[in-house]
Write a protein that holds these residues in place. Sequence first.
Motif, mmCIF file in Angstrom:
data_model
loop_
_atom_site.group_PDB
_atom_site.id
_atom_site.type_symbol
_atom_site.label_atom_id
_atom_site.label_comp_id
_atom_site.label_asym_id
_atom_site.label_seq_id
_atom_site.Cartn_x
_atom_site.Cartn_y
_atom_site.Cartn_z
ATOM 1 N N ILE A 160 0.841 -1.197 0.000
ATOM 2 C CA ILE A 160 0.000 0.000 0.000
ATOM 3 C C ILE A 160 0.880 1.252 0.000
ATOM 4 O O ILE A 160 0.635 2.210 -0.739
ATOM 5 N N TRP A 161 1.936 1.245 0.846
ATOM 6 C CA TRP A 161 2.841 2.400 0.890
ATOM 7 C C TRP A 161 3.517 2.643 -0.458
ATOM 8 O O TRP A 161 3.635 3.775 -0.907
ATOM 9 N N PHE A 162 3.917 1.566 -1.121
ATOM 10 C CA PHE A 162 4.602 1.678 -2.405
ATOM 11 C C PHE A 162 3.682 2.295 -3.454
ATOM 12 O O PHE A 162 4.090 3.156 -4.241
ATOM 13 N N VAL A 163 2.413 1.866 -3.459
ATOM 14 C CA VAL A 163 1.463 2.400 -4.445
ATOM 15 C C VAL A 163 1.260 3.900 -4.218
ATOM 16 O O VAL A 163 1.310 4.700 -5.148
ATOM 17 N N PHE A 164 0.998 4.276 -2.939
ATOM 18 C CA PHE A 164 0.791 5.696 -2.652
ATOM 19 C C PHE A 164 2.064 6.512 -2.873
ATOM 20 O O PHE A 164 1.991 7.677 -3.261
ATOM 21 N N ARG A 165 3.237 5.919 -2.606
ATOM 22 C CA ARG A 165 4.503 6.668 -2.699
ATOM 23 C C ARG A 165 4.956 6.886 -4.139
ATOM 24 O O ARG A 165 5.441 7.961 -4.492
ATOM 25 N N TYR A 166 4.775 5.884 -4.983
ATOM 26 C CA TYR A 166 5.402 5.962 -6.303
ATOM 27 C C TYR A 166 4.423 5.936 -7.486
ATOM 28 O O TYR A 166 4.800 6.350 -8.576
ATOM 29 N N LEU A 167 3.192 5.441 -7.341
ATOM 30 C CA LEU A 167 2.364 5.184 -8.526
ATOM 31 C C LEU A 167 1.230 6.183 -8.714
ATOM 32 O O LEU A 167 0.669 6.269 -9.810
ATOM 33 N N PHE A 168 0.858 6.954 -7.697
ATOM 34 C CA PHE A 168 -0.293 7.842 -7.839
ATOM 35 C C PHE A 168 0.017 9.092 -8.645
ATOM 36 O O PHE A 168 -0.810 9.584 -9.401
ATOM 37 N N ALA A 195 2.490 11.582 -11.260
ATOM 38 C CA ALA A 195 3.425 11.485 -12.384
ATOM 39 C C ALA A 195 4.856 11.749 -11.944
ATOM 40 O O ALA A 195 5.808 11.108 -12.402
ATOM 41 N N SER A 196 5.021 12.710 -11.024
ATOM 42 C CA SER A 196 6.386 13.046 -10.576
ATOM 43 C C SER A 196 7.035 11.883 -9.841
ATOM 44 O O SER A 196 8.225 11.604 -10.019
ATOM 45 N N THR A 197 6.237 11.170 -9.014
ATOM 46 C CA THR A 197 6.819 10.041 -8.275
ATOM 47 C C THR A 197 7.067 8.859 -9.199
ATOM 48 O O THR A 197 8.003 8.085 -8.982
ATOM 49 N N ARG A 198 6.236 8.727 -10.228
ATOM 50 C CA ARG A 198 6.498 7.660 -11.214
ATOM 51 C C ARG A 198 7.800 7.927 -11.966
ATOM 52 O O ARG A 198 8.581 7.012 -12.254
ATOM 53 N N GLN A 199 8.039 9.202 -12.272
ATOM 54 C CA GLN A 199 9.317 9.542 -12.906
ATOM 55 C C GLN A 199 10.487 9.247 -11.976
ATOM 56 O O GLN A 199 11.552 8.781 -12.390
ATOM 57 N N GLU A 200 10.297 9.545 -10.686
ATOM 58 C CA GLU A 200 11.353 9.249 -9.702
ATOM 59 C C GLU A 200 11.635 7.751 -9.656
ATOM 60 O O GLU A 200 12.787 7.321 -9.611
ATOM 61 N N LEU A 201 10.550 6.930 -9.676
ATOM 62 C CA LEU A 201 10.722 5.472 -9.659
ATOM 63 C C LEU A 201 11.446 5.003 -10.912
ATOM 64 O O LEU A 201 12.341 4.143 -10.850
ATOM 65 N N ALA A 202 11.068 5.571 -12.056
ATOM 66 C CA ALA A 202 11.739 5.191 -13.303
ATOM 67 C C ALA A 202 13.217 5.559 -13.257
ATOM 68 O O ALA A 202 14.082 4.805 -13.727
ATOM 69 N N ALA A 203 13.529 6.715 -12.652
ATOM 70 C CA ALA A 203 14.935 7.121 -12.535
ATOM 71 C C ALA A 203 15.714 6.162 -11.652
ATOM 72 O O ALA A 203 16.859 5.808 -11.939
ATOM 73 N N GLN A 204 15.078 5.718 -10.550
ATOM 74 C CA GLN A 204 15.758 4.766 -9.672
ATOM 75 C C GLN A 204 15.981 3.433 -10.366
ATOM 76 O O GLN A 204 17.039 2.803 -10.221
ATOM 77 N N ILE A 205 14.984 2.978 -11.136
ATOM 78 C CA ILE A 205 15.153 1.714 -11.876
ATOM 79 C C ILE A 205 16.270 1.850 -12.897
ATOM 80 O O ILE A 205 17.104 0.946 -13.070
#
Length: 527
Positions: free
Chosen positions: A494-502, A504-514
């Motif tokens: 649940i934390w991961f979904v709220f932190r990275y997927l909700f 656009a900016s956090t999704r970009q951050e996740l993509a950068a980390q990957i």
Amino acid sequence: TCSTALIGDDIKPVVKEVEKELGDVDIFTVECPGFAGVSQSKGHHVFNMGWMTDKVGTYEPEITSPYTINVIGDYNIQGDTFVLEKYMEKMGVQIIAHFTGNGTYDSLRGMHRAQLNVTNCARSAGYIANELKKKYGIPRIDVDTWGFDYAKEGLRKIGAFFGIEDRAEAVIAEEVAKYELKLAWYKERLTGKKVCIWTGGPRLWHWTKALEDDLGMKVVAMSSKFGHQEDFEKVIARGEEGTIYIDDGNELEFFEVLEMVKPDLVLTGPRVGALVKKLHLPYVNGHGYHNGPYMGFEGAVNMARDMYNAIYSPLMKLAQSDIRGEQIKTVIAEEKSKLGESEVEQSKSFDITSTEPIAVLESSKIDTQPFLLPADKPLHRESEIEQSKSFDITSTEAITRFESSEINTQPLRIPDNQPLPQWQQIGGKFSAFLEQLPKYLGSFSTEYQMPIICFATIITATITVKIILAVLDVINEIPQLNLVFELTGIGYLIWFVFRYLFKASTRQELAAQISFIQKEIVEGQDS
């Protein structure tokens, strides 16, 4: 910065909003991504102009002397600023602002109240000195403050501007009396030493003539990465004929120049200094200094001391000595000595000068095989030689001398025509096998080292996996722990979904980390 420019942030309106929100706060911002050009000079210019436009004149400093100056182009490297401050205090001159060594935000905003701009580093400092002259009518004089002669000249210029030449001369006399003999001691030992100066542009013309006049050194090559045409014009005017000047030199050019001029010392920064040390040449840090300050009379002695220590360092002398030849000779001698001892210890020397048949036994340490002697010829011991076996037959009689430090060395007599009992023969063979066993095991482990390591690794990994699985089975049998793990997993999901997927900016951050993980692990690149 580069980041705000790349993403298109308009930083100045943001700053105004922050100032309005915080209230009593003053923020200065300048848009200078990438230093605004191919060299640092353009970035300095953009900053200086922004400061002049936005901040100078917005603060009123406290005036404590009828003589006020701004010191521009002084960056307080290892206390340079404090040396100049001491001279000005003795002359009764107030320094309104240092641009920018040891400067403060408010003092730099009050630069408009100075009566004179004293410019030390002429290129980037000249921008703001010229603007202060245009906007506030403050005159500018250029000084050099490195070296005895230049320090005297600089103080006299300031004294002449304010009409206090007597104060300047008093300071000069005091400092010369304090440091002149020390400088003379170093000059006697540094005269004729060849030096390369590979630093920023102004340092070339600040130091060239000072080293030659004050210390008798010979500047044989100079280079600057960011120096301008103006810098090179000044240094060539001050340098001697035959000196090599390099604009933005690279490592290969430095190697070529060093081979040509063969200097005793290089004044440069740590990056090129590391390269120079590998060539067993001493260097002194011309950017951040070794043991500063280097400014003024005191600084000239400090700089001479560091150059003397670098050139005459015993460690540098040792680094220049190649002792590998002596080491090789020593190793060869030791190996020969060891080989000689091994041959004596592990070999058998047989000197056969008789026509009578002799059965010879070969063994590394003790003789375990049966040997036959002619009838009526007893075996007896003639002498002792430690850890050796020597059979010397020099007559028609068969004589065998048997020696060993690890067995009973009393004479052994065997009855005529009687071979050793079978149990002694078997025992001797077994004893020989045990003695050779360590050698066989060592040879086997050396030859099959990698397969053994691989096999041991597989066994260890298998055992580890089985232990981990067994521990997990035990944990699964405990209901409370099993429930805790499930709740922890659901919570983290649940934390991961709220932190990275909700967003656009956090999704970009996740993509950068990957992407970072892919570069670091898959491609083997260092971030």
